[in-house]
Design an enzyme around this catalytic site. Structure first.
Site, PDB file in Angstrom:
ATOM      1  N   ASN A   9      32.760  61.835 -11.369  1.00 39.78           N
ATOM      2  CA  ASN A   9      32.899  60.857 -10.281  1.00 39.78           C
ATOM      3  C   ASN A   9      33.424  61.597  -9.053  1.00 39.78           C
ATOM      4  O   ASN A   9      34.598  61.962  -9.004  1.00 39.78           O
ATOM      5  CB  ASN A   9      33.885  59.761 -10.729  1.00 39.78           C
ATOM      6  CG  ASN A   9      34.197  58.769  -9.617  1.00 39.78           C
ATOM      7  OD1 ASN A   9      33.581  58.797  -8.547  1.00 39.78           O
ATOM      8  ND2 ASN A   9      35.157  57.893  -9.861  1.00 39.78           N
ATOM      9  N   LYS A  11      33.912  60.525  -6.174  1.00 41.49           N
ATOM     10  CA  LYS A  11      34.697  59.652  -5.278  1.00 41.49           C
ATOM     11  C   LYS A  11      34.254  59.880  -3.824  1.00 41.49           C
ATOM     12  O   LYS A  11      33.086  60.179  -3.596  1.00 41.49           O
ATOM     13  CB  LYS A  11      36.194  59.882  -5.494  1.00 41.49           C
ATOM     14  CG  LYS A  11      36.575  59.729  -6.978  1.00 41.49           C
ATOM     15  CD  LYS A  11      38.042  59.634  -7.222  1.00 41.49           C
ATOM     16  CE  LYS A  11      38.286  59.460  -8.727  1.00 41.49           C
ATOM     17  NZ  LYS A  11      39.678  59.300  -9.081  1.00 41.49           N
ATOM     18  N   HIS A  96      35.861  50.607 -11.180  1.00 38.52           N
ATOM     19  CA  HIS A  96      36.837  51.698 -11.171  1.00 38.52           C
ATOM     20  C   HIS A  96      38.185  51.168 -10.690  1.00 38.52           C
ATOM     21  O   HIS A  96      38.244  50.268  -9.850  1.00 38.52           O
ATOM     22  CB  HIS A  96      36.343  52.826 -10.250  1.00 38.52           C
ATOM     23  CG  HIS A  96      37.158  54.068 -10.403  1.00 38.52           C
ATOM     24  ND1 HIS A  96      38.372  54.241  -9.772  1.00 38.52           N
ATOM     25  CD2 HIS A  96      36.947  55.185 -11.149  1.00 38.52           C
ATOM     26  CE1 HIS A  96      38.864  55.422 -10.125  1.00 38.52           C
ATOM     27  NE2 HIS A  96      38.025  56.017 -10.952  1.00 38.52           N
ATOM     28  N   GLU A  98      40.230  52.279  -8.680  1.00 35.49           N
ATOM     29  CA  GLU A  98      40.422  52.342  -7.215  1.00 35.49           C
ATOM     30  C   GLU A  98      39.732  51.159  -6.530  1.00 35.49           C
ATOM     31  O   GLU A  98      40.196  50.679  -5.498  1.00 35.49           O
ATOM     32  CB  GLU A  98      39.914  53.702  -6.688  1.00 35.49           C
ATOM     33  CG  GLU A  98      40.878  54.814  -7.058  1.00 35.49           C
ATOM     34  CD  GLU A  98      40.236  56.166  -7.341  1.00 35.49           C
ATOM     35  OE1 GLU A  98      39.084  56.387  -6.932  1.00 35.49           O
ATOM     36  OE2 GLU A  98      40.909  57.013  -7.979  1.00 35.49           O
ATOM     37  N   GLU A 168      40.349  54.503 -18.416  1.00 33.91           N
ATOM     38  CA  GLU A 168      41.036  55.350 -17.437  1.00 33.91           C
ATOM     39  C   GLU A 168      42.417  54.764 -17.146  1.00 33.91           C
ATOM     40  O   GLU A 168      42.547  53.859 -16.310  1.00 33.91           O
ATOM     41  CB  GLU A 168      40.238  55.409 -16.131  1.00 33.91           C
ATOM     42  CG  GLU A 168      38.857  56.003 -16.272  1.00 33.91           C
ATOM     43  CD  GLU A 168      38.372  56.621 -14.967  1.00 33.91           C
ATOM     44  OE1 GLU A 168      37.980  57.782 -14.997  1.00 33.91           O
ATOM     45  OE2 GLU A 168      38.413  55.956 -13.922  1.00 33.91           O
ATOM     46  N   GLY A 174      44.260  61.285 -11.061  1.00 33.99           N
ATOM     47  CA  GLY A 174      44.635  62.092  -9.906  1.00 33.99           C
ATOM     48  C   GLY A 174      46.092  62.539  -9.906  1.00 33.99           C
ATOM     49  O   GLY A 174      46.600  63.026  -8.902  1.00 33.99           O
ATOM     50  N   SER A 214      42.751  62.810 -15.161  1.00 36.97           N
ATOM     51  CA  SER A 214      43.225  64.204 -15.196  1.00 36.97           C
ATOM     52  C   SER A 214      42.613  65.019 -16.331  1.00 36.97           C
ATOM     53  O   SER A 214      43.294  65.834 -16.963  1.00 36.97           O
ATOM     54  CB  SER A 214      44.761  64.249 -15.256  1.00 36.97           C
ATOM     55  OG  SER A 214      45.306  63.678 -14.074  1.00 36.97           O
TER      56      SER A 214
HETATM   57  P1  13P Z   1      40.924  62.508 -11.981  1.00 37.16           P
HETATM   58  O1  13P Z   1      40.124  63.299 -12.983  1.00 37.16           O
HETATM   59  O2  13P Z   1      40.985  63.158 -10.636  1.00 37.16           O
HETATM   60  O3  13P Z   1      42.268  62.140 -12.537  1.00 37.16           O
HETATM   61  O4  13P Z   1      40.127  61.128 -11.750  1.00 37.16           O
HETATM   62  C1  13P Z   1      39.716  60.389 -12.834  1.00 37.16           C
HETATM   63  C2  13P Z   1      38.828  59.299 -12.354  1.00 37.16           C
HETATM   64  O5  13P Z   1      39.270  58.376 -11.687  1.00 37.16           O
HETATM   65  C3  13P Z   1      37.393  59.368 -12.685  1.00 37.16           C
HETATM   66  O6  13P Z   1      36.750  58.179 -12.388  1.00 37.16           O
END
Ligand code: 13P
Length: 253
Positions: A9, A11, A96, A98, A168, A174, A214
């Protein structure tokens, strides 16, 4: 038997030329035998068409990071499933954390999109996961169960079998702080058991459940060796070809 699926992803990262550069490097880095592992990349909308051209004939599949649940119309700035298909997408990330956190997406809204994606022949990667506060209150199971039931509402078993669920934990995204393989496995097991109760055990056994939060080259193998972890949804580490390739390698038996 479920095959491993590793998705990246991206982002809100990489303009078109940066996207093409990353895909070029990734193609080189993926020169090893992928076995039965599937690889998906989910660049921003603006890069999808150009990336699609570059991955033709490779084992890399294309996904988007979101979509709207209507075919067309006055929905300024939204993207329809057929638009995604027209630029080569086979997958779409939905719900997601976010999107839930910053854009107010609810289980009900995500459920509409999951239904529409399936009806449009796109495979949804549906995200669920608890916040740190919820984990500390010991309500992870309750939160994740409510999310799974909500996003799958009124979706029949033969469609659920084909979709991907991504667990997740929000506190691991992150932050560099991944769930331990056991913490992740416990929630994956809970999700599979719940699908078994809602549908049947044969349906539950077919659903791919990815872990995200992560995931890095040094923790991927341990996470992916858990019986109910069928792949990874990778954020930060997918923005570098070598680290994404190392994670993919860790999934190859
Ligand atoms: P990270 O791998 O940066 O923690 O992000 C995970 C994520 O949100 C994938 O959709």
């Amino acid at each position: 038997m479920r095959n491993k699926i590793i998705a990246g992803n991206w982002k809100m990262n990489k303009d078109v030329s940066q996207s093409l550069a990353l895909v070029g490097e990734l193609k080189k880095a993926l020169s090893f035998d992928l076995g039965t592992t599937k690889v998906i990349i989910c660049p921003p909308f603006t890069s999808l068409a150009a990336v699609h051209v570059l991955i033709k004939g490779t084992p890399i599949a294309l996904g988007a990071q979101n979509m709207y649940h209507e075919d067309e119309g006055a929905f300024t700035a939204e993207i329809s499933p057929s638009m995604l298909k027209s630029v080569g997408c086979q997958y779409v990330i939905l719900g997601h954390s976010e999107r839930r956190q910053y854009f107010g997406e609810t289980n009900e809204f995500i459920n509409k999109k999951v239904k529409k994606a399936i009806a449009s022949d796109l495979i949804p990667i549906v995200c669920v996961g608890e916040t740190l506060e919820e984990r500390e209150k010991n309500i992870t199971d309750q939160i994740v169960s409510t999310q799974v039931k909500g996003v799958l509402k009124d979706i029949p078993a033969n469609q659920v079998e084909k979709l991907i669920i991504a667990y997740e934990p929000v506190w691991a995204i992150g932050t560099g702080k991944n769930a331990t393989p056991q913490q992740a496995e416990d929630v994956h097991k809970l999700i599979r058991k719940l699908i078994g109760q809602l549908y049947s055990w044969s349906t539950a056994e077919q659903v791919v459940i990815q872990y995200g939060g992560s995931v890095k080259p040094d923790n991927a193998a341990d996470l992916l060796s858990q019986p109910n972890i069928d792949g990874a949804l990778v954020g930060g580490a997918c923005l570098k070809a070598d680290s994404f390739a190392s994670i993919i390698k860790a999934s190859v038996k």
